[in-house]
Design an enzyme around this catalytic site. Structure first.
Site, short mmCIF file in Angstrom:
data_model
loop_
_atom_site.label_atom_id
_atom_site.label_comp_id
_atom_site.label_asym_id
_atom_site.label_seq_id
_atom_site.Cartn_x
_atom_site.Cartn_y
_atom_site.Cartn_z
N ALA A 11 -20.72 -12.71 2.97
CA ALA A 11 -21.22 -13.19 4.25
C ALA A 11 -22.56 -12.57 4.62
O ALA A 11 -23.27 -13.10 5.49
CB ALA A 11 -20.20 -12.89 5.34
N GLY A 14 -25.80 -11.67 -1.40
CA GLY A 14 -25.38 -12.33 -2.62
C GLY A 14 -25.83 -11.53 -3.82
O GLY A 14 -26.78 -10.73 -3.74
N GLY A 75 -14.59 -18.49 2.15
CA GLY A 75 -13.85 -19.74 2.28
C GLY A 75 -14.32 -20.60 3.46
O GLY A 75 -15.26 -20.26 4.17
N HIS A 217 -12.94 -19.39 -4.06
CA HIS A 217 -12.75 -18.46 -2.95
C HIS A 217 -12.80 -17.04 -3.49
O HIS A 217 -12.02 -16.69 -4.38
CB HIS A 217 -11.42 -18.73 -2.24
CG HIS A 217 -11.28 -17.96 -0.97
ND1 HIS A 217 -10.07 -17.68 -0.39
CD2 HIS A 217 -12.21 -17.39 -0.16
CE1 HIS A 217 -10.26 -16.99 0.71
NE2 HIS A 217 -11.56 -16.80 0.86
N ASP A 218 -13.70 -16.23 -2.97
CA ASP A 218 -13.90 -14.89 -3.53
C ASP A 218 -12.63 -14.05 -3.52
O ASP A 218 -12.41 -13.22 -4.41
CB ASP A 218 -15.06 -14.16 -2.82
CG ASP A 218 -14.95 -14.15 -1.30
OD1 ASP A 218 -13.88 -14.51 -0.76
OD2 ASP A 218 -15.95 -13.80 -0.65
N THR A 219 -11.77 -14.25 -2.53
CA THR A 219 -10.50 -13.52 -2.51
C THR A 219 -9.68 -13.81 -3.75
O THR A 219 -9.10 -12.90 -4.37
CB THR A 219 -9.68 -13.89 -1.26
OG1 THR A 219 -10.43 -13.56 -0.10
CG2 THR A 219 -8.35 -13.15 -1.23
N ASN A 277 -5.43 -13.11 6.93
CA ASN A 277 -6.86 -12.83 7.17
C ASN A 277 -7.00 -11.85 8.33
O ASN A 277 -6.53 -12.13 9.44
CB ASN A 277 -7.59 -14.13 7.51
CG ASN A 277 -7.69 -15.07 6.33
OD1 ASN A 277 -8.60 -14.96 5.53
ND2 ASN A 277 -6.74 -15.98 6.22
#
Length: 469
Positions: A11, A14, A75, A217-219, A277
Protein backbone atom coordinates in the site's frame (compact mmCIF):
# COMPACT_ATOMS: atom_id res chain seq x y z
CA UNK A 1 19.26 -21.61 -14.60
CA UNK A 2 15.83 -19.98 -14.49
CA UNK A 3 15.50 -16.25 -13.86
CA UNK A 4 12.24 -15.04 -12.31
CA UNK A 5 11.02 -11.49 -11.73
CA UNK A 6 8.53 -10.96 -8.91
CA UNK A 7 6.72 -7.64 -8.46
CA UNK A 8 5.36 -7.14 -4.95
CA UNK A 9 3.12 -4.10 -4.47
CA UNK A 10 2.19 -2.90 -1.01
CA UNK A 11 0.00 0.00 0.00
CA UNK A 12 2.96 2.37 0.40
CA UNK A 13 5.73 0.95 -1.78
CA UNK A 14 6.53 -1.54 -4.50
CA UNK A 15 9.50 -3.78 -5.19
CA UNK A 16 10.97 -5.84 -7.99
CA UNK A 17 12.78 -8.99 -6.87
CA UNK A 18 14.99 -11.01 -9.21
CA UNK A 19 15.10 -14.70 -8.38
CA UNK A 20 17.50 -17.32 -9.74
CA UNK A 21 16.83 -21.05 -9.54
CA UNK A 22 19.40 -23.69 -10.38
CA UNK A 23 19.96 -27.27 -9.24
CA UNK A 24 17.20 -27.08 -6.64
CA UNK A 25 18.54 -23.87 -5.07
CA UNK A 26 16.67 -20.54 -5.05
CA UNK A 27 18.37 -17.19 -4.47
CA UNK A 28 16.85 -13.74 -4.82
CA UNK A 29 17.69 -10.06 -4.50
CA UNK A 30 15.86 -6.77 -4.68
CA UNK A 31 16.75 -4.84 -7.83
CA UNK A 32 14.30 -1.95 -7.60
CA UNK A 33 12.19 -0.30 -4.90
CA UNK A 34 9.81 2.59 -5.38
CA UNK A 35 7.12 4.52 -3.55
CA UNK A 36 3.41 3.92 -4.08
CA UNK A 37 1.89 7.32 -3.43
CA UNK A 38 -1.86 7.76 -3.98
CA UNK A 39 -3.17 10.91 -5.62
CA UNK A 40 -6.35 12.96 -5.33
CA UNK A 41 -8.09 13.16 -8.69
CA UNK A 42 -11.68 13.93 -9.69
CA UNK A 43 -12.78 13.96 -6.07
CA UNK A 44 -11.36 10.55 -5.14
CA UNK A 45 -8.21 9.06 -3.66
CA UNK A 46 -6.61 6.95 -6.40
CA UNK A 47 -3.64 4.73 -7.15
CA UNK A 48 -1.21 6.41 -9.56
CA UNK A 49 -1.23 3.47 -11.96
CA UNK A 50 0.62 5.15 -14.87
CA UNK A 51 3.49 6.03 -12.53
CA UNK A 52 3.54 2.49 -11.11
CA UNK A 53 3.74 1.05 -14.62
CA UNK A 54 6.70 3.33 -15.36
CA UNK A 55 8.43 1.76 -12.36
CA UNK A 56 7.54 -1.72 -13.68
CA UNK A 57 9.10 -0.99 -17.07
CA UNK A 58 12.19 0.45 -15.39
CA UNK A 59 12.57 -2.71 -13.32
CA UNK A 60 12.15 -4.88 -16.43
CA UNK A 61 15.03 -3.02 -18.08
CA UNK A 62 17.17 -3.43 -14.97
CA UNK A 63 16.44 -7.17 -14.79
CA UNK A 64 17.34 -7.97 -18.38
CA UNK A 65 16.07 -11.21 -19.97
CA UNK A 66 14.01 -13.36 -17.59
CA UNK A 67 12.02 -16.57 -17.92
CA UNK A 68 8.91 -15.39 -16.10
CA UNK A 69 7.22 -12.36 -14.54
CA UNK A 70 4.46 -12.18 -11.93
CA UNK A 71 2.63 -9.64 -9.77
CA UNK A 72 1.08 -9.68 -6.30
CA UNK A 73 -0.72 -6.75 -4.68
CA UNK A 74 -3.19 -5.82 -1.96
CA UNK A 75 -6.76 -7.07 -2.34
CA UNK A 76 -10.17 -5.66 -3.36
CA UNK A 77 -9.12 -2.81 -5.70
CA UNK A 78 -9.50 -2.85 -9.48
CA UNK A 79 -9.17 -0.96 -12.74
CA UNK A 80 -11.79 -0.42 -15.45
CA UNK A 81 -11.00 -1.07 -19.12
CA UNK A 82 -12.96 0.40 -22.03
CA UNK A 83 -13.96 -1.51 -25.17
CA UNK A 84 -10.49 -0.88 -26.64
CA UNK A 85 -8.72 -2.32 -23.61
CA UNK A 86 -7.59 1.06 -22.30
CA UNK A 87 -7.73 2.07 -18.63
CA UNK A 88 -10.67 4.45 -18.17
CA UNK A 89 -9.33 6.16 -15.06
CA UNK A 90 -6.83 5.69 -12.28
CA UNK A 91 -8.07 2.93 -9.94
CA UNK A 92 -9.79 4.22 -6.80
CA UNK A 93 -7.99 3.55 -3.49
CA UNK A 94 -9.74 1.37 -0.90
CA UNK A 95 -9.21 4.15 1.68
CA UNK A 96 -11.32 6.55 -0.41
CA UNK A 97 -14.45 7.66 1.43
CA UNK A 98 -16.93 6.71 -1.30
CA UNK A 99 -18.03 3.47 0.44
CA UNK A 100 -18.37 5.01 3.89
CA UNK A 101 -22.15 4.39 3.99
CA UNK A 102 -22.45 1.67 1.35
CA UNK A 103 -22.90 -1.30 3.68
CA UNK A 104 -26.32 -0.06 4.77
CA UNK A 105 -27.41 0.23 1.13
CA UNK A 106 -26.00 -3.21 0.34
CA UNK A 107 -27.89 -4.85 3.19
CA UNK A 108 -31.14 -3.44 1.84
CA UNK A 109 -30.44 -5.45 -1.33
CA UNK A 110 -29.15 -8.61 0.33
CA UNK A 111 -28.90 -9.29 4.04
CA UNK A 112 -25.56 -9.60 5.79
CA UNK A 113 -26.43 -13.20 6.63
CA UNK A 114 -27.12 -14.12 3.00
CA UNK A 115 -24.10 -12.25 1.68
CA UNK A 116 -21.79 -14.06 4.08
CA UNK A 117 -23.37 -17.44 3.41
CA UNK A 118 -22.89 -16.89 -0.34
CA UNK A 119 -19.28 -15.67 -0.29
CA UNK A 120 -17.70 -16.25 3.12
CA UNK A 121 -16.07 -12.82 2.96
CA UNK A 122 -15.71 -10.58 5.99
CA UNK A 123 -18.22 -7.76 5.48
CA UNK A 124 -15.98 -4.72 5.00
CA UNK A 125 -16.93 -1.52 3.22
CA UNK A 126 -13.70 -1.67 1.19
CA UNK A 127 -14.63 -4.96 -0.51
CA UNK A 128 -14.95 -4.91 -4.29
CA UNK A 129 -18.70 -5.51 -4.32
CA UNK A 130 -19.38 -2.39 -2.28
CA UNK A 131 -16.91 -0.35 -4.34
CA UNK A 132 -18.72 -1.43 -7.51
CA UNK A 133 -21.98 -0.15 -6.02
CA UNK A 134 -20.39 3.34 -6.06
CA UNK A 135 -18.77 2.95 -9.49
CA UNK A 136 -20.08 4.11 -12.87
CA UNK A 137 -19.75 1.04 -15.08
CA UNK A 138 -21.53 2.52 -18.10
CA UNK A 139 -18.30 2.86 -20.13
CA UNK A 140 -16.53 -0.17 -18.67
CA UNK A 141 -16.02 -3.30 -20.75
CA UNK A 142 -14.01 -5.15 -18.12
CA UNK A 143 -13.07 -5.07 -14.43
CA UNK A 144 -9.53 -6.26 -13.64
CA UNK A 145 -8.17 -6.67 -10.14
CA UNK A 146 -4.87 -4.91 -9.49
CA UNK A 147 -2.40 -7.80 -10.02
CA UNK A 148 -4.27 -8.88 -13.13
CA UNK A 149 -4.27 -5.28 -14.38
CA UNK A 150 -0.48 -5.08 -14.13
CA UNK A 151 -0.11 -8.40 -15.95
CA UNK A 152 -2.57 -7.25 -18.64
CA UNK A 153 -0.46 -4.21 -19.39
CA UNK A 154 2.42 -6.51 -20.30
CA UNK A 155 0.77 -9.36 -22.19
CA UNK A 156 -2.71 -8.02 -23.06
CA UNK A 157 -4.34 -11.19 -21.69
CA UNK A 158 -7.19 -10.50 -19.29
CA UNK A 159 -7.73 -13.04 -16.51
CA UNK A 160 -8.98 -13.07 -12.94
CA UNK A 161 -6.79 -15.11 -10.60
CA UNK A 162 -8.80 -16.96 -7.95
CA UNK A 163 -7.10 -15.74 -4.76
CA UNK A 164 -7.58 -12.08 -5.61
CA UNK A 165 -11.16 -12.80 -6.73
CA UNK A 166 -11.88 -14.24 -3.29
CA UNK A 167 -11.33 -10.79 -1.71
CA UNK A 168 -14.23 -9.36 -3.70
CA UNK A 169 -17.37 -10.49 -1.78
CA UNK A 170 -18.62 -12.00 -5.04
CA UNK A 171 -16.98 -15.44 -5.29
CA UNK A 172 -18.70 -18.71 -4.40
CA UNK A 173 -15.88 -20.51 -2.60
CA UNK A 174 -17.51 -23.92 -2.76
CA UNK A 175 -17.95 -23.78 -6.54
CA UNK A 176 -14.85 -21.60 -7.12
CA UNK A 177 -16.96 -19.50 -9.46
CA UNK A 178 -18.71 -16.14 -9.38
CA UNK A 179 -21.77 -16.20 -7.15
CA UNK A 180 -24.78 -16.01 -9.44
CA UNK A 181 -26.89 -15.10 -6.41
CA UNK A 182 -24.79 -12.06 -5.51
CA UNK A 183 -24.24 -10.79 -9.05
CA UNK A 184 -27.94 -11.10 -9.83
CA UNK A 185 -29.03 -9.33 -6.64
CA UNK A 186 -26.71 -6.38 -7.27
CA UNK A 187 -27.29 -6.34 -11.05
CA UNK A 188 -23.60 -6.79 -11.88
CA UNK A 189 -23.08 -8.41 -15.30
CA UNK A 190 -20.96 -11.55 -15.04
CA UNK A 191 -19.32 -10.86 -18.40
CA UNK A 192 -17.60 -7.77 -17.02
CA UNK A 193 -15.14 -10.08 -15.24
CA UNK A 194 -12.29 -11.87 -17.00
CA UNK A 195 -12.11 -15.69 -16.91
CA UNK A 196 -11.09 -17.16 -13.55
CA UNK A 197 -7.72 -18.97 -13.43
CA UNK A 198 -5.89 -20.89 -10.72
CA UNK A 199 -2.82 -19.56 -8.92
CA UNK A 200 0.31 -20.41 -10.89
CA UNK A 201 -1.18 -20.19 -14.40
CA UNK A 202 0.85 -18.99 -17.39
CA UNK A 203 -1.38 -16.41 -19.07
CA UNK A 204 0.81 -14.86 -21.78
CA UNK A 205 4.24 -13.55 -22.74
CA UNK A 206 6.20 -10.31 -22.61
CA UNK A 207 9.40 -10.08 -24.66
CA UNK A 208 9.93 -13.83 -24.44
CA UNK A 209 9.14 -14.11 -20.72
CA UNK A 210 6.10 -16.02 -19.52
CA UNK A 211 3.65 -13.85 -17.59
CA UNK A 212 2.30 -15.89 -14.68
CA UNK A 213 -0.81 -15.29 -12.58
CA UNK A 214 0.53 -16.27 -9.16
CA UNK A 215 -1.53 -15.83 -5.97
CA UNK A 216 -2.39 -12.24 -6.82
CA UNK A 217 -3.44 -11.35 -3.28
CA UNK A 218 -0.19 -10.72 -1.41
CA UNK A 219 -1.53 -12.47 1.70
CA UNK A 220 -2.00 -15.68 -0.25
CA UNK A 221 1.46 -15.41 -1.77
CA UNK A 222 2.87 -15.00 1.75
CA UNK A 223 0.97 -18.01 3.08
CA UNK A 224 2.20 -20.04 0.09
CA UNK A 225 5.72 -19.66 1.52
CA UNK A 226 4.75 -20.51 5.12
CA UNK A 227 7.22 -23.12 6.43
CA UNK A 228 4.50 -24.86 8.46
CA UNK A 229 5.34 -28.27 9.85
CA UNK A 230 1.85 -29.41 10.86
CA UNK A 231 -1.81 -28.52 10.53
CA UNK A 232 -1.91 -27.07 14.06
CA UNK A 233 -0.19 -23.88 12.93
CA UNK A 234 -1.83 -20.49 12.59
CA UNK A 235 -0.39 -17.65 10.54
CA UNK A 236 -0.13 -13.88 10.76
CA UNK A 237 0.80 -12.09 7.56
CA UNK A 238 1.92 -8.80 9.04
CA UNK A 239 2.54 -5.61 7.13
CA UNK A 240 0.41 -2.50 6.63
CA UNK A 241 -2.48 -4.86 7.31
CA UNK A 242 -2.51 -7.87 9.63
CA UNK A 243 -4.10 -11.02 8.22
CA UNK A 244 -4.51 -13.55 11.02
CA UNK A 245 -5.69 -17.03 10.07
CA UNK A 246 -5.21 -20.72 9.39
CA UNK A 247 -5.57 -23.18 6.52
CA UNK A 248 -8.77 -25.25 6.33
CA UNK A 249 -10.14 -27.81 3.89
CA UNK A 250 -13.53 -26.08 3.55
CA UNK A 251 -14.98 -22.60 4.17
CA UNK A 252 -16.75 -21.74 7.43
CA UNK A 253 -19.99 -19.95 6.54
CA UNK A 254 -21.79 -19.95 9.89
CA UNK A 255 -23.44 -17.05 11.67
CA UNK A 256 -20.84 -17.38 14.43
CA UNK A 257 -18.08 -16.95 11.88
CA UNK A 258 -19.77 -13.91 10.35
CA UNK A 259 -20.31 -12.27 13.73
CA UNK A 260 -16.63 -12.81 14.53
CA UNK A 261 -15.79 -10.98 11.27
CA UNK A 262 -13.80 -13.90 9.89
CA UNK A 263 -13.14 -14.23 6.17
CA UNK A 264 -12.63 -17.19 3.86
CA UNK A 265 -10.20 -16.78 0.96
CA UNK A 266 -8.81 -19.19 -1.61
CA UNK A 267 -5.20 -20.13 -1.04
CA UNK A 268 -2.68 -20.92 -3.73
CA UNK A 269 -2.78 -24.62 -2.81
CA UNK A 270 -6.57 -24.85 -3.14
CA UNK A 271 -7.18 -24.77 0.59
CA UNK A 272 -9.27 -22.15 2.36
CA UNK A 273 -7.32 -19.49 4.18
CA UNK A 274 -9.63 -18.72 7.07
CA UNK A 275 -8.60 -15.33 8.36
CA UNK A 276 -9.45 -11.96 9.79
CA UNK A 277 -8.40 -8.58 8.40
CA UNK A 278 -6.97 -6.44 11.17
CA UNK A 279 -5.27 -3.08 10.99
CA UNK A 280 -1.53 -3.71 11.11
CA UNK A 281 1.69 -1.71 11.09
CA UNK A 282 -0.21 1.05 9.28
CA UNK A 283 -0.62 2.63 12.71
CA UNK A 284 3.14 2.74 13.27
CA UNK A 285 3.79 3.82 9.66
CA UNK A 286 1.30 6.68 9.77
CA UNK A 287 2.46 7.78 13.24
CA UNK A 288 6.02 7.89 11.95
CA UNK A 289 4.86 10.09 9.06
CA UNK A 290 3.14 12.41 11.54
CA UNK A 291 6.21 12.68 13.73
CA UNK A 292 8.23 13.47 10.61
CA UNK A 293 5.74 16.24 9.74
CA UNK A 294 6.41 17.61 13.21
CA UNK A 295 10.15 17.66 12.52
CA UNK A 296 11.00 14.47 14.44
CA UNK A 297 12.32 11.81 12.11
CA UNK A 298 12.81 8.33 13.56
CA UNK A 299 13.63 4.98 12.03
CA UNK A 300 11.30 2.08 12.76
CA UNK A 301 14.07 0.60 14.90
CA UNK A 302 14.30 3.77 16.98
CA UNK A 303 10.52 3.83 17.47
CA UNK A 304 10.56 0.20 18.62
CA UNK A 305 13.44 0.90 21.02
CA UNK A 306 11.53 3.78 22.60
CA UNK A 307 8.42 1.59 22.86
CA UNK A 308 10.43 -1.11 24.62
CA UNK A 309 11.54 1.40 27.24
CA UNK A 310 8.01 2.63 27.89
CA UNK A 311 6.00 1.23 30.79
CA UNK A 312 3.87 -1.74 29.67
CA UNK A 313 0.09 -2.04 29.63
CA UNK A 314 -0.76 1.54 30.43
CA UNK A 315 -3.44 1.91 27.74
CA UNK A 316 -5.05 0.12 24.81
CA UNK A 317 -6.90 1.20 21.68
CA UNK A 318 -9.26 -0.64 19.36
CA UNK A 319 -6.92 -0.82 16.36
CA UNK A 320 -9.88 -1.37 14.03
CA UNK A 321 -11.79 1.73 15.18
CA UNK A 322 -12.80 3.96 12.23
CA UNK A 323 -10.84 6.98 13.47
CA UNK A 324 -7.56 5.11 12.90
CA UNK A 325 -8.27 4.12 9.28
CA UNK A 326 -7.57 7.40 7.47
CA UNK A 327 -4.20 9.12 6.98
CA UNK A 328 -3.39 11.89 9.42
CA UNK A 329 -2.37 12.54 13.01
CA UNK A 330 -2.66 9.02 14.47
CA UNK A 331 -0.78 9.85 17.71
CA UNK A 332 -3.30 12.60 18.52
CA UNK A 333 -6.19 10.27 17.70
CA UNK A 334 -4.71 7.75 20.15
CA UNK A 335 -4.58 10.44 22.84
CA UNK A 336 -8.20 11.40 22.13
CA UNK A 337 -9.30 7.76 22.30
CA UNK A 338 -7.53 7.25 25.63
CA UNK A 339 -9.00 10.44 27.11
CA UNK A 340 -12.50 9.41 26.02
CA UNK A 341 -12.12 5.93 27.55
CA UNK A 342 -10.64 7.17 30.84
CA UNK A 343 -7.22 5.63 30.31
CA UNK A 344 -3.65 6.82 30.68
CA UNK A 345 -2.99 9.29 27.84
CA UNK A 346 0.33 8.57 26.07
CA UNK A 347 2.44 11.63 25.42
CA UNK A 348 5.87 10.47 24.28
CA UNK A 349 6.75 8.65 21.07
CA UNK A 350 7.61 5.53 23.06
CA UNK A 351 4.33 5.56 24.98
CA UNK A 352 2.23 5.94 21.82
CA UNK A 353 4.18 3.23 20.00
CA UNK A 354 3.93 0.88 23.00
CA UNK A 355 0.18 1.43 23.01
CA UNK A 356 0.00 0.48 19.32
CA UNK A 357 2.14 -2.65 19.65
CA UNK A 358 0.29 -3.89 22.73
CA UNK A 359 -3.11 -3.13 21.19
CA UNK A 360 -2.16 -5.12 18.10
CA UNK A 361 -1.02 -8.04 20.27
CA UNK A 362 -4.30 -7.90 22.20
CA UNK A 363 -6.32 -7.98 18.97
CA UNK A 364 -4.25 -10.94 17.79
CA UNK A 365 -5.05 -12.71 21.07
CA UNK A 366 -8.78 -12.08 20.68
CA UNK A 367 -8.72 -13.34 17.10
CA UNK A 368 -6.64 -16.40 18.04
CA UNK A 369 -9.16 -17.40 20.72
CA UNK A 370 -12.13 -16.74 18.39
CA UNK A 371 -10.58 -18.80 15.63
CA UNK A 372 -9.94 -21.74 17.94
CA UNK A 373 -13.48 -21.58 19.27
CA UNK A 374 -15.06 -21.50 15.80
CA UNK A 375 -12.90 -24.15 14.13
CA UNK A 376 -12.45 -26.45 17.13
CA UNK A 377 -8.72 -26.55 16.38
CA UNK A 378 -6.01 -25.94 18.98
CA UNK A 379 -3.06 -24.11 17.49
CA UNK A 380 0.39 -24.93 18.85
CA UNK A 381 2.39 -22.37 16.89
CA UNK A 382 1.93 -19.00 15.19
CA UNK A 383 3.94 -18.22 12.06
CA UNK A 384 4.48 -14.48 11.54
CA UNK A 385 5.20 -13.77 7.89
CA UNK A 386 6.33 -10.60 6.14
CA UNK A 387 7.69 -7.28 7.36
CA UNK A 388 6.23 -7.70 10.85
CA UNK A 389 8.90 -10.38 11.46
CA UNK A 390 11.40 -7.57 11.89
CA UNK A 391 9.40 -5.98 14.73
CA UNK A 392 10.94 -8.03 17.53
CA UNK A 393 8.91 -6.30 20.25
CA UNK A 394 5.64 -7.05 18.46
CA UNK A 395 6.67 -10.69 17.93
CA UNK A 396 7.47 -11.14 21.64
CA UNK A 397 4.30 -9.37 22.76
CA UNK A 398 2.29 -11.60 20.43
CA UNK A 399 3.88 -14.76 21.84
CA UNK A 400 3.12 -13.51 25.36
CA UNK A 401 -0.47 -12.58 24.51
CA UNK A 402 -1.28 -15.87 22.75
CA UNK A 403 0.66 -18.13 25.07
CA UNK A 404 2.18 -20.15 22.21
CA UNK A 405 5.58 -20.02 20.47
CA UNK A 406 5.92 -17.60 17.58
CA UNK A 407 8.00 -18.51 14.54
CA UNK A 408 8.95 -15.25 12.84
CA UNK A 409 9.89 -15.64 9.22
CA UNK A 410 10.48 -15.55 6.42
CA UNK A 411 10.55 -11.77 6.17
CA UNK A 412 10.19 -12.00 2.39
CA UNK A 413 7.33 -14.52 2.52
CA UNK A 414 5.22 -12.71 -0.08
CA UNK A 415 8.05 -12.54 -2.61
CA UNK A 416 9.03 -16.14 -1.93
CA UNK A 417 5.46 -17.34 -2.48
CA UNK A 418 5.37 -15.37 -5.73
CA UNK A 419 8.64 -17.01 -6.86
CA UNK A 420 7.56 -20.52 -5.82
CA UNK A 421 4.38 -20.23 -7.86
CA UNK A 422 6.39 -19.06 -10.86
CA UNK A 423 8.64 -22.11 -10.47
CA UNK A 424 5.58 -24.36 -10.32
CA UNK A 425 4.13 -22.73 -13.45
CA UNK A 426 7.43 -23.30 -15.26
CA UNK A 427 7.47 -26.96 -14.21
CA UNK A 428 10.59 -26.57 -12.06
CA UNK A 429 8.86 -27.83 -8.89
CA UNK A 430 5.95 -30.25 -8.70
CA UNK A 431 3.96 -28.76 -5.83
CA UNK A 432 3.70 -25.97 -3.31
CA UNK A 433 4.57 -28.49 -0.58
CA UNK A 434 7.91 -29.07 -2.32
CA UNK A 435 8.46 -25.32 -2.41
CA UNK A 436 7.65 -24.93 1.28
CA UNK A 437 10.17 -27.63 2.14
CA UNK A 438 12.79 -25.66 0.21
CA UNK A 439 11.88 -22.48 2.10
CA UNK A 440 12.44 -24.25 5.42
CA UNK A 441 16.00 -25.03 4.34
CA UNK A 442 17.03 -21.64 2.96
CA UNK A 443 15.27 -19.11 5.21
CA UNK A 444 16.03 -17.97 8.75
CA UNK A 445 13.17 -18.22 11.23
CA UNK A 446 13.41 -16.66 14.72
CA UNK A 447 11.52 -18.24 17.61
CA UNK A 448 9.87 -16.24 20.40
CA UNK A 449 8.71 -18.17 23.45
CA UNK A 450 5.78 -16.88 25.54
CA UNK A 451 6.21 -15.34 28.97
CA UNK A 452 3.93 -13.25 31.20
CA UNK A 453 0.89 -14.88 29.56
CA UNK A 454 -1.06 -14.68 32.83
CA UNK A 455 -0.75 -10.91 32.76
CA UNK A 456 -2.22 -10.85 29.25
CA UNK A 457 -5.12 -13.03 30.31
CA UNK A 458 -6.07 -10.44 32.93
CA UNK A 459 -5.59 -7.45 30.62
CA UNK A 460 -9.20 -7.78 29.49
CA UNK A 461 -10.37 -6.14 32.67
CA UNK A 462 -8.88 -2.93 31.29
CA UNK A 463 -9.77 -3.35 27.66
CA UNK A 464 -12.00 -5.53 25.53
CA UNK A 465 -12.91 -4.67 21.94
CA UNK A 466 -12.38 -0.97 22.44
CA UNK A 467 -14.45 -0.57 25.60
CA UNK A 468 -13.28 -0.36 29.19
CA UNK A 469 -14.86 -2.96 31.43
Amino acid sequence: MKKLLAFDFGASSGRAILGEYENGALTYREIHRFENNPVEENGHLRWNFPELMREVYQALEMAGPVDSIAFDTWGVDFGLLDENGNLLEKPVHYRDSRTQHTLEKAFSVMSAQDLYAATGSQLMAINTLFQLMETDLSKAKQVLFMPDLFAYQLCKKAVCEQSIASTSQMLDLQKKAWSETVLSAFEIPKEIFAPLVQSGTVIGEYQGAKVVAVAGHDTQSAVAAMPAQNENSAFLSCGTWSLFGCELDAPVLTAQSREAEMSNELGANGKINYLKNITGLWLIQESRRQWKREGKEYSFGEIAAMAEQAEPMKCFIDVNAPQFAAPGDVPERIREYCRETGQFVPQSVGEAARCIYESLAWQYRETFLEMQNITGKRFETLHILGGGCQAALLCQLTADALGVPVQAGPVEATVLGNLLLQLKALGEIDSLAEGRAMIQKIETVTQYLPSNSERWASAGRFFRKGELT
